[in-house]
Design a protein around this motif. Structure first.
Motif, PDB file in Angstrom:
ATOM      1  N   LEU A  61       0.655  -1.166   0.019  1.00 41.39           N
ATOM      2  CA  LEU A  61      -0.090   0.098  -0.003  1.00 41.39           C
ATOM      3  C   LEU A  61       0.957   1.156   0.063  1.00 41.39           C
ATOM      4  O   LEU A  61       1.668   1.298   0.850  1.00 41.39           O
ATOM      5  CB  LEU A  61      -0.786   0.104   1.084  1.00 41.39           C
ATOM      6  CG  LEU A  61      -1.947   1.167   1.327  1.00 41.39           C
ATOM      7  CD1 LEU A  61      -2.678   1.550   0.110  1.00 41.39           C
ATOM      8  CD2 LEU A  61      -2.636   1.058   2.684  1.00 41.39           C
ATOM      9  N   VAL A  62       0.777   2.048  -1.082  1.00 37.75           N
ATOM     10  CA  VAL A  62       1.495   3.308  -1.088  1.00 37.75           C
ATOM     11  C   VAL A  62       0.162   4.262  -1.252  1.00 37.75           C
ATOM     12  O   VAL A  62      -0.341   4.272  -2.195  1.00 37.75           O
ATOM     13  CB  VAL A  62       2.306   3.633  -2.468  1.00 37.75           C
ATOM     14  CG1 VAL A  62       2.955   4.795  -2.657  1.00 37.75           C
ATOM     15  CG2 VAL A  62       3.233   2.269  -2.467  1.00 37.75           C
ATOM     16  N   PRO A  63       0.072   5.096  -0.196  1.00 38.93           N
ATOM     17  CA  PRO A  63      -1.182   6.087  -0.126  1.00 38.93           C
ATOM     18  C   PRO A  63      -1.189   6.969  -1.448  1.00 38.93           C
ATOM     19  O   PRO A  63      -2.404   7.076  -1.822  1.00 38.93           O
ATOM     20  CB  PRO A  63      -0.635   6.940   1.024  1.00 38.93           C
ATOM     21  CG  PRO A  63       0.099   6.161   2.042  1.00 38.93           C
ATOM     22  CD  PRO A  63       1.003   5.095   1.020  1.00 38.93           C
ATOM     23  N   ALA A  64      -0.297   7.564  -1.903  1.00 38.73           N
ATOM     24  CA  ALA A  64      -0.373   8.280  -3.336  1.00 38.73           C
ATOM     25  C   ALA A  64      -0.883   7.339  -4.377  1.00 38.73           C
ATOM     26  O   ALA A  64      -1.460   8.002  -5.175  1.00 38.73           O
ATOM     27  CB  ALA A  64       1.138   8.767  -3.470  1.00 38.73           C
ATOM     28  N   LEU A  65      -0.956   6.235  -4.345  1.00 31.75           N
ATOM     29  CA  LEU A  65      -1.367   5.223  -5.277  1.00 31.75           C
ATOM     30  C   LEU A  65      -2.582   4.731  -5.276  1.00 31.75           C
ATOM     31  O   LEU A  65      -3.261   3.923  -5.778  1.00 31.75           O
ATOM     32  CB  LEU A  65      -0.289   4.276  -5.779  1.00 31.75           C
ATOM     33  CG  LEU A  65       1.114   4.571  -6.233  1.00 31.75           C
ATOM     34  CD1 LEU A  65       1.744   3.386  -6.505  1.00 31.75           C
ATOM     35  CD2 LEU A  65       1.166   5.407  -7.398  1.00 31.75           C
ATOM     36  N   LEU A 127      -3.603   5.822   5.153  1.00 30.64           N
ATOM     37  CA  LEU A 127      -3.863   7.020   4.338  1.00 30.64           C
ATOM     38  C   LEU A 127      -3.766   7.924   5.018  1.00 30.64           C
ATOM     39  O   LEU A 127      -3.337   9.175   4.242  1.00 30.64           O
ATOM     40  CB  LEU A 127      -5.109   6.697   3.529  1.00 30.64           C
ATOM     41  CG  LEU A 127      -5.180   5.586   2.636  1.00 30.64           C
ATOM     42  CD1 LEU A 127      -6.585   5.386   1.968  1.00 30.64           C
ATOM     43  CD2 LEU A 127      -4.313   5.894   1.538  1.00 30.64           C
ATOM     44  N   LEU A 128      -4.243   8.195   6.361  1.00 34.71           N
ATOM     45  CA  LEU A 128      -4.591   9.432   7.277  1.00 34.71           C
ATOM     46  C   LEU A 128      -3.001   9.807   7.709  1.00 34.71           C
ATOM     47  O   LEU A 128      -2.958  11.080   7.674  1.00 34.71           O
ATOM     48  CB  LEU A 128      -5.545   9.195   8.076  1.00 34.71           C
ATOM     49  CG  LEU A 128      -6.995   9.069   7.752  1.00 34.71           C
ATOM     50  CD1 LEU A 128      -7.941   8.728   8.690  1.00 34.71           C
ATOM     51  CD2 LEU A 128      -7.445  10.440   7.163  1.00 34.71           C
ATOM     52  N   LEU A 129      -2.192   8.854   8.033  1.00 36.42           N
ATOM     53  CA  LEU A 129      -1.202   9.259   9.110  1.00 36.42           C
ATOM     54  C   LEU A 129       0.148   8.742   8.428  1.00 36.42           C
ATOM     55  O   LEU A 129       1.261   9.557   8.912  1.00 36.42           O
ATOM     56  CB  LEU A 129      -1.399   8.316  10.219  1.00 36.42           C
ATOM     57  CG  LEU A 129      -2.649   8.891  11.123  1.00 36.42           C
ATOM     58  CD1 LEU A 129      -3.023   7.797  12.391  1.00 36.42           C
ATOM     59  CD2 LEU A 129      -2.772  10.063  11.535  1.00 36.42           C
ATOM     60  N   SER A 130       0.372   8.093   7.188  1.00 34.91           N
ATOM     61  CA  SER A 130       1.699   7.865   6.817  1.00 34.91           C
ATOM     62  C   SER A 130       1.962   8.743   5.606  1.00 34.91           C
ATOM     63  O   SER A 130       1.172   9.374   5.069  1.00 34.91           O
ATOM     64  CB  SER A 130       1.656   6.335   6.297  1.00 34.91           C
ATOM     65  OG  SER A 130       1.431   5.545   7.380  1.00 34.91           O
ATOM     66  N   PRO A 131       3.370   8.902   5.589  1.00 29.41           N
ATOM     67  CA  PRO A 131       3.617   9.677   4.286  1.00 29.41           C
ATOM     68  C   PRO A 131       3.183   8.902   2.975  1.00 29.41           C
ATOM     69  O   PRO A 131       3.121   8.026   2.774  1.00 29.41           O
ATOM     70  CB  PRO A 131       5.305   9.706   4.368  1.00 29.41           C
ATOM     71  CG  PRO A 131       5.489   9.318   5.718  1.00 29.41           C
ATOM     72  CD  PRO A 131       4.503   8.246   6.389  1.00 29.41           C
ATOM     73  N   PRO A 132       2.849  10.124   1.924  1.00 27.48           N
ATOM     74  CA  PRO A 132       2.153   9.811   0.806  1.00 27.48           C
ATOM     75  C   PRO A 132       2.875   8.847   0.045  1.00 27.48           C
ATOM     76  O   PRO A 132       2.177   7.863  -0.545  1.00 27.48           O
ATOM     77  CB  PRO A 132       1.914  10.945   0.111  1.00 27.48           C
ATOM     78  CG  PRO A 132       1.950  12.097   1.103  1.00 27.48           C
ATOM     79  CD  PRO A 132       2.869  11.531   2.149  1.00 27.48           C
ATOM     80  N   SER A 231      -9.796  10.107   1.835  1.00 32.34           N
ATOM     81  CA  SER A 231      -8.198  10.007   1.939  1.00 32.34           C
ATOM     82  C   SER A 231      -7.542   9.927   0.926  1.00 32.34           C
ATOM     83  O   SER A 231      -6.530  10.715   0.711  1.00 32.34           O
ATOM     84  CB  SER A 231      -7.942   9.138   3.085  1.00 32.34           C
ATOM     85  OG  SER A 231      -8.849   9.373   4.357  1.00 32.34           O
ATOM     86  N   ALA A 232      -7.939   8.795   0.025  1.00 30.52           N
ATOM     87  CA  ALA A 232      -7.039   8.383  -0.951  1.00 30.52           C
ATOM     88  C   ALA A 232      -7.229   9.621  -2.266  1.00 30.52           C
ATOM     89  O   ALA A 232      -5.963  10.028  -2.684  1.00 30.52           O
ATOM     90  CB  ALA A 232      -7.741   7.143  -1.755  1.00 30.52           C
TER      91      ALA A 232
END
Length: 240
Positions: A61-65, A127-132, A231-232
């Protein structure tokens, strides 16, 4: 000894009240099939990560993706660090311990829903708390949800909670010493898992209990899904 037709036996069986667990699920004998299935899927994914190395890259999981590749919200919870089999082993041991306690009491459908919501809760926390651009993997978010569910289900049984304490501590430690595991996922999974368990456990016994439980779980799923979507979108990488 008389002879009865098949239809008569079928109708008579319908009138026999089915046994229910304390939380309204159908009482079943035998192995916790959902728990074992989840462990099997995790192990299979781990094998694929070794056989096809690019598998890990496509599952994390990569938040930015997440907005572009939403499957990562789920697949990341079935991938584990290939740098240490201890990561997979401890998570699966935790899933097993939680599953053998929870699945027989909650039932297959409720337990599966609880696991799914805990997984999504872990992804939401990331998604909310980790670096993108961080990359996260592991069943720790889902497992954190199961652990907190145990506190809800067995909140008056100190002996059961004591048995789970060592595994809980080890998983918390793993979040700080193994690369790719995040406290953000633990937190999100724990909060959503506890809420999901409350939707099942805290509904009082009444003829509409099952309907109320599933309605509450459905409402929680919608809330989590909307939060994940927002968030995404907020952190998505401009790929186009």
């Amino acid at each position: 000894m008389g002879v009865q037709c098949v239809e008569c036996v079928h109708e008579a069986n319908k009138k026999i009240p089915s046994q229910r667990t304390e939380f309204g699920a159908r009482a079943r004998q035998g192995v916790p099939i959902i728990t074992y299935s989840l462990i099997a899927v995790n192990v299979l994914a781990y094998i694929l990560q070794w056989v096809i190395p690019v598998t890990t890259q496509n599952m994390v999981l990569v938040p930015a993706l997440a907005a572009w590749e939403p499957w990562r919200l789920i697949t990341s919870a079935f991938a584990h660090s290939t740098g240490s089999i201890f990561h997979l082993a401890m998570n699966m041991y935790g899933v097993y311990l939680c599953g053998v306690f929870l699945e027989p009491r909650l039932g297959r459908a409720r337990f599966s829903w609880l696991y799914l919501l805990s997984t999504l809760g872990g992804s939401l926390g990331i998604l909310l708390l980790s670096p993108p651009l961080s990359a996260t993997l592991g069943a720790s978010g889902a497992l954190a949800g199961l652990f907190l569910s145990l506190f809800v289900v067995f909140r008056t049984n100190k002996q059961v909670l004591r048995q789970m304490a060592i595994v809980l501590v080890l998983n918390v430690v793993l979040g700080f010493v193994v690369s790719g595991i995040s406290w953000q996922g633990h937190l999100g999974g724990a909060v959503v898992g506890a809420l999901a368990a409350a939707c099942i456990v805290l509904v009082p016994r009444n003829p509409q209990r099952t309907k109320i439980q599933f309605s509450l779980l459905g409402a929680l799923t919608i809330v989590v899904a909307v939060a994940i979507y927002l968030s995404a979108v907020a952190v998505k990488w401009p790929l186009s």
